[in-house]
Design a protein around this motif. Structure first.
Motif: not given
Length: 292
Positions: A169, A156-157, A160-161, A171-172, A153-154, A285
């Protein structure tokens, strides 16, 4: 003279006969008492044997009900116990020889039952150990899978980043309800009646391609009745009018930074709360939390 002599002889004979009779009666009574005591002793021994067998039968019933791997052997021994119980119960006038035979059979059965019980306990202990090892292995594999999924997941993030390297962006995003004491101490809680402070935090992420700038993020908090929590202000973005809870100003300097704000709350009700972050009217978000 002869008459007196005959009389004395006759009286002596009567005395001898009387003595013999009393001795016979006394001996017969002793035999009767001995026989009575023997009968009582045999009866008590019989009752004790029946009690032992009943306890053995009850113990076997419990173990058999647990569906043990030794079930067939245990059922076989239970049948032997039941058969012996019936045999002893139906023998109304058990004698010493029969009693000794029964005692030997009972002792043999108790030894066999004890051996099977020990085997069952050993198997159960081994099964419990294997289950513990299996559960530990499953837990380890689950954690590895979870960690792998988190890494994926990280990654993937991150990908994307990177693709949006020129875009700032969020996040978190986190929303944590607290009970704030008078001395300022915070206690995390999910009880609606105790919540008086909501902490909202998120991380602003950019890259070397992003220019330093001042931004305003509009934080919208909606309760379970679709009401806006907080300042309850509005702002138009073209044709869209956005209702929000507060504004989070950010001075972005080309590096990641955490933005956090505490929002006082009162008369908090149960339900699901939604937290949305808008940038120029665009939802970038969101998260939610539940209060009981």
């Amino acid at each position: 003279m002869n008459g007196r002599t005959n009389f004395l002889g006759l009286r002596g004979l009567v005395y001898v006969l009387l003595t013999a009779l009393l001795s016979t009666v006394g001996f017969s009574y002793k035999i009767y008492e001995d026989a009575k005591r023997t009968k009582n002793l045999l009866m008590n021994q019989k009752i004790a044997l029946l009690k032992d067998l009943t306890q053995s039968k009850d113990s076997l019933e419990i173990i058999i009900s647990e569906n043990t791997s030794l079930k067939a052997e245990l059922i076989n021994e239970r049948q032997k116990v039941v058969k012996l119980l019936n045999e002893i119960s139906s023998n109304k006038n058990v004698n010493l020889q029969e009693l000794l035979k029964y005692k030997q059979e009972v002792n043999n059965l108790k030894v066999i039952i004890a051996t099977l019980t020990k085997e069952r306990n050993d198997l159960k202990k081994n099964n419990d150990l294997l289950k513990l090892q299996r559960d530990s292995t499953i837990l380890i594999l689950t954690n590895v899978k979870k960690h792998s999924e988190e890494l994926e997941e990280k990654n993937s993030d991150l990908n994307k980043t990177i693709k949006r390297s020129s875009v700032i962006t969020i996040v978190n995003l986190k929303s944590i309800p607290f009970k704030q004491a008078k001395n300022g101490d915070l206690e995390k809680t999910d009880k609606a009646r105790r919540v008086n402070l909501l902490q909202i935090s998120f991380v602003v992420v950019g890259s070397k391609f992003c220019k330093p700038c001042n931004k305003e993020y509009y934080v919208q908090i909606i309760d379970s009745k679709n009401n806006i929590v907080g300042e309850r202000k509005s702002k138009k973005f073209g044709a869209m009018e956005l209702d929000y809870s507060y504004v989070a100003p950010v001075m972005f300097k080309n590096e990641s930074m955490e933005v956090s704000a505490d929002l006082a709350m009162e008369n908090v009700e149960k339900g699901t709360y939604w937290v949305n972050i808008f940038d120029n009217g665009n939802l970038i978000s969101k998260t939610n939390f539940e209060l009981k």
